[in-house]
Design a protein around this motif. Sequence first.
Motif, PDB file in Angstrom:
ATOM      1  N   PRO A  31       0.820  -1.220   0.000  1.00  0.00           N
ATOM      2  CA  PRO A  31       0.000   0.000   0.000  1.00  0.00           C
ATOM      3  C   PRO A  31       0.851   1.266   0.000  1.00  0.00           C
ATOM      4  O   PRO A  31       2.084   1.208   0.048  1.00  0.00           O
ATOM      5  CB  PRO A  31      -0.791  -0.133   1.293  1.00  0.00           C
ATOM      6  N   VAL A  32       0.160   2.396  -0.015  1.00  0.00           N
ATOM      7  CA  VAL A  32       0.808   3.702  -0.112  1.00  0.00           C
ATOM      8  C   VAL A  32       0.361   4.586   1.045  1.00  0.00           C
ATOM      9  O   VAL A  32      -0.822   4.618   1.386  1.00  0.00           O
ATOM     10  CB  VAL A  32       0.455   4.395  -1.451  1.00  0.00           C
ATOM     11  N   PHE A  33       1.294   5.292   1.629  1.00  0.00           N
ATOM     12  CA  PHE A  33       0.992   6.303   2.650  1.00  0.00           C
ATOM     13  C   PHE A  33       1.134   7.666   1.988  1.00  0.00           C
ATOM     14  O   PHE A  33       2.228   8.072   1.615  1.00  0.00           O
ATOM     15  CB  PHE A  33       1.959   6.176   3.828  1.00  0.00           C
ATOM     16  N   ASP A  34       0.016   8.353   1.832  1.00  0.00           N
ATOM     17  CA  ASP A  34      -0.009   9.673   1.192  1.00  0.00           C
ATOM     18  C   ASP A  34       0.058  10.743   2.290  1.00  0.00           C
ATOM     19  O   ASP A  34      -0.910  10.945   3.022  1.00  0.00           O
ATOM     20  CB  ASP A  34      -1.293   9.815   0.381  1.00  0.00           C
ATOM     21  N   VAL A  35       1.175  11.434   2.399  1.00  0.00           N
ATOM     22  CA  VAL A  35       1.385  12.365   3.510  1.00  0.00           C
ATOM     23  C   VAL A  35       0.875  13.776   3.220  1.00  0.00           C
ATOM     24  O   VAL A  35       0.972  14.645   4.086  1.00  0.00           O
ATOM     25  CB  VAL A  35       2.883  12.444   3.904  1.00  0.00           C
ATOM     26  N   ILE A  66      17.344   8.120   1.343  1.00  0.00           N
ATOM     27  CA  ILE A  66      16.076   7.492   0.951  1.00  0.00           C
ATOM     28  C   ILE A  66      15.181   7.254   2.163  1.00  0.00           C
ATOM     29  O   ILE A  66      13.947   7.352   2.074  1.00  0.00           O
ATOM     30  CB  ILE A  66      16.341   6.160   0.209  1.00  0.00           C
ATOM     31  N   ASP A  67      15.776   6.981   3.318  1.00  0.00           N
ATOM     32  CA  ASP A  67      14.984   6.749   4.534  1.00  0.00           C
ATOM     33  C   ASP A  67      14.236   7.992   4.992  1.00  0.00           C
ATOM     34  O   ASP A  67      13.383   7.914   5.879  1.00  0.00           O
ATOM     35  CB  ASP A  67      15.886   6.272   5.679  1.00  0.00           C
ATOM     36  N   HIS A  68      14.541   9.145   4.382  1.00  0.00           N
ATOM     37  CA  HIS A  68      13.917  10.407   4.773  1.00  0.00           C
ATOM     38  C   HIS A  68      13.063  10.998   3.651  1.00  0.00           C
ATOM     39  O   HIS A  68      12.746  12.186   3.676  1.00  0.00           O
ATOM     40  CB  HIS A  68      14.998  11.397   5.217  1.00  0.00           C
ATOM     41  N   VAL A  69      12.692  10.167   2.693  1.00  0.00           N
ATOM     42  CA  VAL A  69      11.865  10.608   1.565  1.00  0.00           C
ATOM     43  C   VAL A  69      10.467  10.004   1.691  1.00  0.00           C
ATOM     44  O   VAL A  69      10.315   8.803   1.931  1.00  0.00           O
ATOM     45  CB  VAL A  69      12.500  10.204   0.222  1.00  0.00           C
ATOM     46  N   LEU A  70       9.440  10.839   1.530  1.00  0.00           N
ATOM     47  CA  LEU A  70       8.047  10.439   1.699  1.00  0.00           C
ATOM     48  C   LEU A  70       7.262  10.717   0.422  1.00  0.00           C
ATOM     49  O   LEU A  70       7.648  11.574  -0.386  1.00  0.00           O
ATOM     50  CB  LEU A  70       7.415  11.218   2.853  1.00  0.00           C
ATOM     51  N   LEU A  71       6.144  10.007   0.268  1.00  0.00           N
ATOM     52  CA  LEU A  71       5.304  10.200  -0.905  1.00  0.00           C
ATOM     53  C   LEU A  71       4.073  11.021  -0.539  1.00  0.00           C
ATOM     54  O   LEU A  71       3.409  10.756   0.462  1.00  0.00           O
ATOM     55  CB  LEU A  71       4.852   8.849  -1.460  1.00  0.00           C
ATOM     56  N   GLU A  82      14.000   0.769  -2.338  1.00  0.00           N
ATOM     57  CA  GLU A  82      13.907   2.224  -2.205  1.00  0.00           C
ATOM     58  C   GLU A  82      12.476   2.702  -2.421  1.00  0.00           C
ATOM     59  O   GLU A  82      11.967   3.544  -1.675  1.00  0.00           O
ATOM     60  CB  GLU A  82      14.863   2.905  -3.189  1.00  0.00           C
ATOM     61  N   LYS A  83      11.808   2.146  -3.432  1.00  0.00           N
ATOM     62  CA  LYS A  83      10.427   2.542  -3.706  1.00  0.00           C
ATOM     63  C   LYS A  83       9.509   2.158  -2.554  1.00  0.00           C
ATOM     64  O   LYS A  83       8.609   2.915  -2.184  1.00  0.00           O
ATOM     65  CB  LYS A  83       9.947   1.900  -5.003  1.00  0.00           C
ATOM     66  N   ALA A  84       9.735   0.988  -1.974  1.00  0.00           N
ATOM     67  CA  ALA A  84       8.889   0.538  -0.857  1.00  0.00           C
ATOM     68  C   ALA A  84       9.016   1.479   0.332  1.00  0.00           C
ATOM     69  O   ALA A  84       8.023   1.775   1.015  1.00  0.00           O
ATOM     70  CB  ALA A  84       9.268  -0.882  -0.463  1.00  0.00           C
ATOM     71  N   LYS A  85      10.222   1.954   0.592  1.00  0.00           N
ATOM     72  CA  LYS A  85      10.425   2.902   1.689  1.00  0.00           C
ATOM     73  C   LYS A  85       9.689   4.202   1.425  1.00  0.00           C
ATOM     74  O   LYS A  85       9.037   4.757   2.320  1.00  0.00           O
ATOM     75  CB  LYS A  85      11.922   3.163   1.883  1.00  0.00           C
ATOM     76  N   ASN A 114       8.661   4.564   5.223  1.00  0.00           N
ATOM     77  CA  ASN A 114       9.242   5.719   5.922  1.00  0.00           C
ATOM     78  C   ASN A 114       8.182   6.488   6.703  1.00  0.00           C
ATOM     79  O   ASN A 114       8.411   6.913   7.844  1.00  0.00           O
ATOM     80  CB  ASN A 114       9.932   6.651   4.924  1.00  0.00           C
ATOM     81  N   ALA A 115       7.012   6.690   6.092  1.00  0.00           N
ATOM     82  CA  ALA A 115       5.942   7.428   6.766  1.00  0.00           C
ATOM     83  C   ALA A 115       5.396   6.645   7.953  1.00  0.00           C
ATOM     84  O   ALA A 115       5.113   7.226   8.999  1.00  0.00           O
ATOM     85  CB  ALA A 115       4.819   7.739   5.771  1.00  0.00           C
ATOM     86  N   LEU A 116       5.239   5.338   7.794  1.00  0.00           N
ATOM     87  CA  LEU A 116       4.754   4.525   8.902  1.00  0.00           C
ATOM     88  C   LEU A 116       5.693   4.616  10.092  1.00  0.00           C
ATOM     89  O   LEU A 116       5.261   4.697  11.245  1.00  0.00           O
ATOM     90  CB  LEU A 116       4.612   3.074   8.460  1.00  0.00           C
ATOM     91  N   ARG A 117       6.981   4.620   9.807  1.00  0.00           N
ATOM     92  CA  ARG A 117       7.972   4.745  10.879  1.00  0.00           C
ATOM     93  C   ARG A 117       7.938   6.138  11.518  1.00  0.00           C
ATOM     94  O   ARG A 117       7.933   6.277  12.745  1.00  0.00           O
ATOM     95  CB  ARG A 117       9.371   4.460  10.342  1.00  0.00           C
ATOM     96  N   LEU A 118       7.867   7.158  10.685  1.00  0.00           N
ATOM     97  CA  LEU A 118       7.870   8.533  11.172  1.00  0.00           C
ATOM     98  C   LEU A 118       6.662   8.812  12.061  1.00  0.00           C
ATOM     99  O   LEU A 118       6.788   9.447  13.125  1.00  0.00           O
ATOM    100  CB  LEU A 118       7.880   9.508   9.999  1.00  0.00           C
ATOM    101  N   PHE A 119       5.499   8.319  11.655  1.00  0.00           N
ATOM    102  CA  PHE A 119       4.271   8.586  12.389  1.00  0.00           C
ATOM    103  C   PHE A 119       3.949   7.512  13.419  1.00  0.00           C
ATOM    104  O   PHE A 119       2.871   7.545  14.030  1.00  0.00           O
ATOM    105  CB  PHE A 119       3.103   8.778  11.427  1.00  0.00           C
ATOM    106  N   GLY A 120       4.853   6.556  13.589  1.00  0.00           N
ATOM    107  CA  GLY A 120       4.670   5.548  14.632  1.00  0.00           C
ATOM    108  C   GLY A 120       3.500   4.639  14.391  1.00  0.00           C
ATOM    109  O   GLY A 120       2.785   4.267  15.324  1.00  0.00           O
TER     110      GLY A 120
END
Length: 280
Positions: A22-26, A235-240, A265-268, A273-279
Amino acid sequence: MLRTLALTLCLLAASPVWSAGPVFDVHVHLREGETSLQQYRDDVRAAGLQLSGVGAMWFGGPHQARVGQLAEVRAGNDRIIALAAAHADVVPIATVHPYEGDAAMAELARVAAAGVRVLKLHAHTQGFDVSDSRVEALVRRAGELDMTVLLDNANILPGDSEKLFNLVVRVPKTRFILAHIGGLNFRFWNVLALARTADGFGFENLYFDISATVLVVAGSPMEAEFLWTLRNVGIDHVLLGSDYPQIGLGATVEALERLALTDEEKAKIRSANALRLFGR
């Protein structure tokens, strides 16, 4: 049998083929609450995508949240808080105007107490200067309240990226997301590769969403430089983000898929990355 096989191949060719997951749209503007959210979900479903999260804000477009509109800002924040309470995948994004002074600080504390963990500020539409001391005070307080600050970085205003760089340096304990990664000035952010060579400049608190910019860059002569930039910022700091309703998530994911990034890289960028950032 051959006819069935041919039909299947045609259907596959006509459908988008996305990377797994899936995709996390920030970066989503839901100006009309539930109505906008349903329209957004319909658009995402039509694109053949699944969501792992939605970073949703109420302002943008005709709703600018400018100075002197405190009552409107509070009401808008309340609407997005209520929307998130009704939908587990929605991350509420509130706003205040930095020039409201003590009232801005009070509203920041109020939304933080209500569970909001992201503050969005937009210098261009809200009409403030990123280098103003009131902006620094506000984002510093946001960090103390464990809030992430999402700031526009489309490079519409002169010195946009440079001012944001200095703000992040001055407030290292606040997490920042810079939307649009500088627009067509994305090259500026390669400075992070050099800045990190200095003691104490890890920039682990700095993230970027690639909304809008990725559409222009994918398949363009600038693509190689864009990939170089993404890897330099990390890449660990890039969000979609899509920047819906101006841009749909389907078009954004399609542009991401065209970039010569690895599947990991695309999966992150798509979600991890967003899931990790937002817990989450």
